[in-house]
Design a protein around this motif. Structure first.
Motif, PDB file in Angstrom:
ATOM      1  N   PRO A 182      24.304  50.754  -9.437  1.00 30.45           N
ATOM      2  CA  PRO A 182      23.157  51.062 -10.306  1.00 30.45           C
ATOM      3  C   PRO A 182      21.843  51.175  -9.542  1.00 30.45           C
ATOM      4  O   PRO A 182      20.983  51.982  -9.910  1.00 30.45           O
ATOM      5  CB  PRO A 182      23.124  49.891 -11.295  1.00 30.45           C
ATOM      6  CG  PRO A 182      23.954  48.835 -10.712  1.00 30.45           C
ATOM      7  CD  PRO A 182      24.953  49.490  -9.832  1.00 30.45           C
ATOM      8  N   THR A 183      21.667  50.394  -8.472  1.00 30.25           N
ATOM      9  CA  THR A 183      20.404  50.472  -7.729  1.00 30.25           C
ATOM     10  C   THR A 183      20.262  51.843  -7.075  1.00 30.25           C
ATOM     11  O   THR A 183      19.213  52.479  -7.138  1.00 30.25           O
ATOM     12  CB  THR A 183      20.356  49.371  -6.652  1.00 30.25           C
ATOM     13  OG1 THR A 183      20.666  48.139  -7.263  1.00 30.25           O
ATOM     14  CG2 THR A 183      18.995  49.294  -6.028  1.00 30.25           C
ATOM     15  N   PHE A 184      21.352  52.279  -6.479  1.00 33.93           N
ATOM     16  CA  PHE A 184      21.322  53.584  -5.830  1.00 33.93           C
ATOM     17  C   PHE A 184      21.053  54.689  -6.852  1.00 33.93           C
ATOM     18  O   PHE A 184      20.379  55.666  -6.559  1.00 33.93           O
ATOM     19  CB  PHE A 184      22.665  53.799  -5.125  1.00 33.93           C
ATOM     20  CG  PHE A 184      22.725  55.037  -4.296  1.00 33.93           C
ATOM     21  CD1 PHE A 184      22.014  55.126  -3.126  1.00 33.93           C
ATOM     22  CD2 PHE A 184      23.486  56.106  -4.687  1.00 33.93           C
ATOM     23  CE1 PHE A 184      22.055  56.266  -2.363  1.00 33.93           C
ATOM     24  CE2 PHE A 184      23.537  57.250  -3.919  1.00 33.93           C
ATOM     25  CZ  PHE A 184      22.823  57.327  -2.756  1.00 33.93           C
ATOM     26  N   ASP A 185      21.591  54.520  -8.061  1.00 34.90           N
ATOM     27  CA  ASP A 185      21.398  55.534  -9.095  1.00 34.90           C
ATOM     28  C   ASP A 185      19.963  55.591  -9.584  1.00 34.90           C
ATOM     29  O   ASP A 185      19.409  56.674  -9.749  1.00 34.90           O
ATOM     30  CB  ASP A 185      22.293  55.220 -10.293  1.00 34.90           C
ATOM     31  CG  ASP A 185      23.732  55.533 -10.001  1.00 34.90           C
ATOM     32  OD1 ASP A 185      23.956  56.450  -9.197  1.00 34.90           O
ATOM     33  OD2 ASP A 185      24.605  54.867 -10.547  1.00 34.90           O
ATOM     34  N   THR A 186      19.365  54.422  -9.829  1.00 35.79           N
ATOM     35  CA  THR A 186      18.024  54.466 -10.403  1.00 35.79           C
ATOM     36  C   THR A 186      16.975  54.835  -9.358  1.00 35.79           C
ATOM     37  O   THR A 186      15.912  55.316  -9.709  1.00 35.79           O
ATOM     38  CB  THR A 186      17.642  53.115 -11.050  1.00 35.79           C
ATOM     39  OG1 THR A 186      17.845  52.085 -10.079  1.00 35.79           O
ATOM     40  CG2 THR A 186      18.486  52.850 -12.254  1.00 35.79           C
ATOM     41  N   ILE A 187      17.295  54.627  -8.095  1.00 39.69           N
ATOM     42  CA  ILE A 187      16.417  55.140  -7.042  1.00 39.69           C
ATOM     43  C   ILE A 187      16.476  56.653  -7.031  1.00 39.69           C
ATOM     44  O   ILE A 187      15.512  57.343  -6.763  1.00 39.69           O
ATOM     45  CB  ILE A 187      16.849  54.551  -5.688  1.00 39.69           C
ATOM     46  CG1 ILE A 187      16.174  53.221  -5.476  1.00 39.69           C
ATOM     47  CG2 ILE A 187      16.494  55.485  -4.554  1.00 39.69           C
ATOM     48  CD1 ILE A 187      16.430  52.655  -4.125  1.00 39.69           C
ATOM     49  N   ASN A 188      17.634  57.175  -7.381  1.00 36.43           N
ATOM     50  CA  ASN A 188      17.865  58.617  -7.472  1.00 36.43           C
ATOM     51  C   ASN A 188      17.593  59.316  -6.150  1.00 36.43           C
ATOM     52  O   ASN A 188      16.760  60.205  -6.056  1.00 36.43           O
ATOM     53  CB  ASN A 188      17.012  59.221  -8.584  1.00 36.43           C
ATOM     54  CG  ASN A 188      17.434  60.624  -8.931  1.00 36.43           C
ATOM     55  OD1 ASN A 188      18.583  61.006  -8.691  1.00 36.43           O
ATOM     56  ND2 ASN A 188      16.533  61.408  -9.457  1.00 36.43           N
ATOM     57  N   MET A 189      18.285  58.897  -5.125  1.00 38.57           N
ATOM     58  CA  MET A 189      18.153  59.572  -3.840  1.00 38.57           C
ATOM     59  C   MET A 189      18.735  60.977  -3.918  1.00 38.57           C
ATOM     60  O   MET A 189      19.815  61.167  -4.455  1.00 38.57           O
ATOM     61  CB  MET A 189      18.903  58.790  -2.761  1.00 38.57           C
ATOM     62  CG  MET A 189      18.663  59.358  -1.392  1.00 38.57           C
ATOM     63  SD  MET A 189      20.026  59.048  -0.270  1.00 38.57           S
ATOM     64  CE  MET A 189      21.014  60.505  -0.536  1.00 38.57           C
ATOM     65  N   ILE A 190      17.992  61.939  -3.406  1.00 43.88           N
ATOM     66  CA  ILE A 190      18.474  63.315  -3.373  1.00 43.88           C
ATOM     67  C   ILE A 190      18.676  63.687  -1.912  1.00 43.88           C
ATOM     68  O   ILE A 190      17.743  63.669  -1.121  1.00 43.88           O
ATOM     69  CB  ILE A 190      17.453  64.268  -4.024  1.00 43.88           C
ATOM     70  CG1 ILE A 190      17.103  63.817  -5.439  1.00 43.88           C
ATOM     71  CG2 ILE A 190      17.976  65.688  -4.026  1.00 43.88           C
ATOM     72  CD1 ILE A 190      18.159  64.020  -6.466  1.00 43.88           C
ATOM     73  N   GLY A 191      19.911  64.006  -1.564  1.00 40.96           N
ATOM     74  CA  GLY A 191      20.244  64.262  -0.163  1.00 40.96           C
ATOM     75  C   GLY A 191      19.398  65.348   0.478  1.00 40.96           C
ATOM     76  O   GLY A 191      18.933  65.210   1.604  1.00 40.96           O
ATOM     77  N   GLY A 192      19.160  66.433  -0.244  1.00 44.72           N
ATOM     78  CA  GLY A 192      18.428  67.548   0.337  1.00 44.72           C
ATOM     79  C   GLY A 192      17.011  67.192   0.687  1.00 44.72           C
ATOM     80  O   GLY A 192      16.399  67.760   1.600  1.00 44.72           O
ATOM     81  N   GLU A 193      16.476  66.230  -0.045  1.00 45.00           N
ATOM     82  CA  GLU A 193      15.075  65.869   0.126  1.00 45.00           C
ATOM     83  C   GLU A 193      14.916  64.822   1.228  1.00 45.00           C
ATOM     84  O   GLU A 193      14.027  64.907   2.066  1.00 45.00           O
ATOM     85  CB  GLU A 193      14.589  65.307  -1.200  1.00 45.00           C
ATOM     86  CG  GLU A 193      13.142  64.995  -1.269  1.00 45.00           C
ATOM     87  CD  GLU A 193      12.783  64.527  -2.653  1.00 45.00           C
ATOM     88  OE1 GLU A 193      12.196  65.323  -3.390  1.00 45.00           O
ATOM     89  OE2 GLU A 193      13.108  63.387  -3.017  1.00 45.00           O
ATOM     90  N   ILE A 194      15.804  63.845   1.228  1.00 39.92           N
ATOM     91  CA  ILE A 194      15.641  62.739   2.169  1.00 39.92           C
ATOM     92  C   ILE A 194      15.984  63.193   3.584  1.00 39.92           C
ATOM     93  O   ILE A 194      15.371  62.756   4.548  1.00 39.92           O
ATOM     94  CB  ILE A 194      16.482  61.529   1.727  1.00 39.92           C
ATOM     95  CG1 ILE A 194      16.090  60.282   2.499  1.00 39.92           C
ATOM     96  CG2 ILE A 194      17.959  61.788   1.844  1.00 39.92           C
ATOM     97  CD1 ILE A 194      16.643  59.020   1.904  1.00 39.92           C
ATOM     98  N   ASP A 195      16.955  64.095   3.728  1.00 41.88           N
ATOM     99  CA  ASP A 195      17.406  64.491   5.053  1.00 41.88           C
ATOM    100  C   ASP A 195      16.709  65.740   5.569  1.00 41.88           C
ATOM    101  O   ASP A 195      16.646  65.956   6.775  1.00 41.88           O
ATOM    102  CB  ASP A 195      18.917  64.750   5.036  1.00 41.88           C
ATOM    103  CG  ASP A 195      19.688  63.477   4.811  1.00 41.88           C
ATOM    104  OD1 ASP A 195      19.104  62.407   5.012  1.00 41.88           O
ATOM    105  OD2 ASP A 195      20.861  63.560   4.435  1.00 41.88           O
TER     106      ASP A 195
END
Lengths: 406, 190
Positions: free
Chosen positions: A392-405
Motif C-alpha cells: 500500500p505504501t508503494f501504491d499511495t506514493i504512486n511512483m511512475i517509472g517513466g518519470e522517476i527514471d
C-alpha cells in the motif's frame, strides 16, 4: 465440534526468538504487485523490514540527454513519456517553462483550456493510482471501475488531442489545436458516469474493513520528515501541510477558478488515499468552472518568432514560408538564460530547470520529477514495518517509472 | 523573496557570495563552494528565510566556460512560500562540494543523481553511489563531452555477496542442513 486450540498451545515456543539472522530479499525489479519496474533490496528480520534500499533506473532512457539534442519543440513528445498516466500535465509544465524563458504570455483561452485538460489528466492519474492500489490489496473490481472511469477520460482526451497517452498537445505559446466543438456536451455526458465511478470506488474502498486495516497507520511519515525529504503533492498534503502550487503560486487560470485544497493529518496511506479522492472532486469542480467561463479568442499567442504560421500562408507567401522553414530547421530561438518553472502535477511539484544559450536547442533540460523524492523517502516510511506494508505504501506514493527514471 | 532579502544575504556572507540576480522572477545566489554549508545552514534556520525544503539539486556542464560546472540548488520555504536558487561554480579538477544531506534529507537522493550524471563528489554524503546507472557504468552521461552514441563495455555477470535466490537453493533445494544458528534457535528448543 472440538474447541479450536489457541495459537499459543500450537506454538509453545511462540515467544522464543525465531530468527537470529536477517535475510536479504530482492523485491522486484518485476514484481506482480509493484506497478513500475523498481527493485527493493530488503533486509528482513522475520517479516519486519530492517532496511529498505530502493533501486531505480530500470527505465532510464536519457531524457535529459536527448533533450539537449532536440529543438525546444521536439522535447514535447519526450515529456509525454515522463508521467505517462497524466502526460498533459507534463506537456503544459514544460510549455510554461519555455514560455517563461521567452517572456511570452499565453492567451486567456489557452490558459483555460490548459487548466481544463490538465485537470482531466489529474483525475485519470488519481483514478489509476487508487485503482491499482486497490487491485494490489485484492480489490479487483475496484480496479476495473477505476479503469472504466479513466477510459472515459481518455476517450475525451483522445477526441481533443488525437491520442490517449502520447498526446503532445501543448506547443510553445499555445496548443496544438482547440477543443472539439461538442466538448461541453461530451463532458456533460461523462461527468455523471465519473461520479458514478467515484461513488462505487468510495463504497468499495473507503469504509472497507480489510482496506482500512491495510491502509490506516501504515507508511506513516511525519510532517517534518516529509518536508525534509522534499515531498510534495498529495503525499505532503496528507501530513497536514496545505501546500498546493495551484493555490500558492497560481499559473494558467487557477487564480480565476474556485477550489479547495484537501489536507490530511496523519500522513499514512489512508490519508493519502483520502486526499487523492477529495482532489478528484475538486478537479471536477475546476473543469465545470472552466467550461462555464471559457473565453473566446485565439489559442496561440501572436508571436511569429515562436508560433508556426498558418498552412495556407506557408503555401502562398514567401515570408510565412521562410518563417516556417526557420522554425522547423533552426527551432524557436530562446534567449540565453535560466529558469526554474514549477507546476502541480498529479504527484506533486513537477519542476523544469531550463538553461538556454540563445540557440534553437536547449543547453540543459532538468526535470524535477515529484516521485523521485517520494521514492527517496520510502525507506523512512517502511523501515520497522511489516513486509506487506510496502504494497500500500508503494501504491499511495504512486511512483511512475517513466518519470522517476527519465 | 524580495530583492531586499537577497541584498541582506549578500551583506551577511559578503566573501562567500559571488553574484546575485533575480531575472525572470528567480532569485539566485552564486555561492563559493567553501561557504555553501554555512550559507545553507543559515538559510534553513533563519526566521526570515526558513527554507525548510530542498526542492531539487542538479548540475549544469557549461563545457567551454571556466569554471566549467555549476551545481544548482532550488530551495523552498513551505511556511513563507518563497523560493531561492543557489549556484555553486566548480572546476573539473576540483569537482567537489560539501554535502547538504545533513540539512535536508532530499539531498540524499538528489546528490546521488548529480554524482551519477556529472561525477560531482559530495563530501560528507553517507552513501554516495550511482542511482540511475549501474555500478559498472563508465563515465558520467550528462557531461557535454559524453557522446550521445557512446557504447559501454561488456561486463561480467554480477556476483552479489548475498543473493536471496542462491540462499534459497542452498537451504531448500540441496539436502545440506543449514548451518547452526546458535542457542535458542527454534529448531533446538522444540
Amino acid at each position: 465440534m472440538n474447541q479450536p486450540r489457541s495459537l499459543d498451545a500450537m506454538h509453545p515456543d511462540a515467544n522464543a526468538p525465531k530468527h537470529e539472522e536477517v535475510m536479504v530479499l530482492n523485491m522486484g525489479p518485476s514484481h506482480p504487485s509493484m506497478h513500475g519496474t523498481v527493485r527493493m533490496v530488503l533486509t528482513l528480520d522475520g517479516e519486519t523490514i530492517v532496511k529498505c534500499d530502493p533501486e531505480i533506473g530500470y527505465l532510464h532512457r536519457g531524457f535529459e540527454k536527448q533533450c539537449e539534442n532536440a529543438t525546444w519543440t521536439q522535447v514535447f513528445p519526450y515529456t509525454d513519456r515522463l508521467n505517462y498516466v497524466s502526460p498533459l500535465l507534463n506537456n503544459f509544465g514544460y510549455a510554461l517553462a519555455v514560455e517563461k524563458l521567452l517572456g511570452i504570455k499565453t492567451t486567456d483561452r489557452c490558459d483555460y483550456i490548459r487548466t481544463l485538460m490538465g485537470e482531466l489528466s489529474r483525475i485519470s492519474d488519481h483514478l489509476t493510482a487508487l485503482g491499482a492500489g486497490a487491485l494490489e490489496l485484492g480489490a479487483m473490481s475496484a480496479f476495473l471501475y477505476a479503469i472504466e472511469g479513466r477510459d472515459l477520460l481518455y476517450d475525451l482526451i483522445e477526441e481533443v488531442t488525437g491520442a490517449r497517452l502520447t498526446v503532445s498537445y501543448a506547443r510553445v505559446g499555445g496548443l496544438k489545436h482547440d477543443l472539439t466543438e461538442d466538448f461541453s456536451e461530451r463532458w456533460a455526458s461523462i461527468e455523471p458516469r465519473i461520479y458514478d465511478v467515484l461513488r462505487k470506488l468510495d463504497q468499495l474502498g473507503t469504509k472497507n474493513r480489510v482496506f482500512m486495516d491495510r491502509m490506516q497507520g501504515t507508511g506513516v511519515i511525519s510532517q517534518a520528515d516529509a518536508i525534509s525529504y522534499g515531498f510534495t503533492g498529495p503525499s505532503l498534503r496528507s501530513t497536514g501541510v496545505a501546500h498546493d502550487i495551484r493555490k500558492d503560486h497560481p499559473y494558467f487560470a487557477y487564480d480565476r477558478v474556485d477550489f479547495e485544497v484537501p489536507v490530511g493529518s496523519r500522513g499514512d496511506n489512508y490519508d493519502r488515499y483520502l486526499v487523492r479522492f477529495a482532489e478528484m472532486e475538486q478537479s471536477i469542480r475546476i473543469i465545470r468552472q472552466c467550461l462555464r467561463d471559457l473565453p473566446a479568442g485565439p489559442i496561440m499567442v501572436d508571436a511569429p518568432h515562436v508560433v508556426m504560421p498558418e498552412k495556407a500562408d506557408v503555401y502562398n507567401s514567401i515570408e510565412a514560408m521562410i518563417n516556417h522553414f526557420k522554425l522547423v530547421f533552426e527551432g524557436i530561438q530562446v534567449p540565453a538564460g535560466e529558469v526554474y518553472s514549477f507546476t502541480e502535477a498529479a504527484n506533486g511539484e513537477l519542476g523544469f530547470y531550463l538553461v538556454s544559450n540563445g540557440t534553437g536547442r536547449p543547453w540543459r533540460v532538468r526535470v524535477r520529477p515529484p516521485c523521485f523524492y517520494l521514492m527517496g523517502g520510502i525507506d523512512r516510511m517502511v523501515e520497522g514495518a511489516m513486509l506487506s506494508d510496502i504494497i500500500p505504501t508503494f501504491d499511495t506514493i504512486n511512483m511512475i517509472g517513466g518519470e522517476i527514471d527519465r | 523573496m524580495s530583492k531586499k532579502a537577497l541584498q541582506a544575504v549578500q551583506k551577511k556572507f559578503k566573501a562567500r557570495i559571488l553574484d546575485t540576480h533575480d531575472r525572470l522572477g528567480n532569485e539566485t545566489l552564486v555561492v563559493h563552494a567553501d561557504g555553501l554549508l554555512e550559507v545553507c545552514t543559515w538559510l534553513r534556520d533563519d526566521d526570515k528565510m526558513a527554507f525548510d525544503m530542498l526542492s531539487d539539486i542538479t548540475a549544469v556542464d557549461y563545457l567551454n566556460r571556466s569554471p566549467r560546472f555549476e551545481v544548482v540548488y532550488h530551495l523552498y520555504s513551505t511556511r513563507l512560500k518563497h523560493r531561492l536558487r543557489l549556484r555553486v561554480p566548480l572546476e573539473l579538477d576540483g569537482l567537489r562540494v560539501a554535502s547538504v544531506s545533513g540539512l535536508w534529507k532530499s539531498a540524499l537522493w538528489g546528490e546521488r543523481e548529480v554524482y551519477d550524471m556529472f561525477g560531482v563528489d559530495f563530501a560528507g554524503h553517507p552513501d554516495l553511489r550511482r542511482i540511475l546507472m549501474y555500478e559498472e557504468f563508465v563515465g558520467h552521461p550528462l557531461r557535454r563531452d559524453y557522446p550521445i552514441q557512446q557504447s559501454q563495455p561488456r561486463m561480467d555477470l554480477r556476483r552479489t555477496e548475498r543473493d536471496a535466490v542462491e540462499e534459497y537453493r542452498y537451504y531448500y533445494l540441496s539436502n545440506t542442513a543449514p548451518p547452526r544458528l546458535g542457542e535458542g534457535h527454534v529448531g533446538e528448543d522444540a
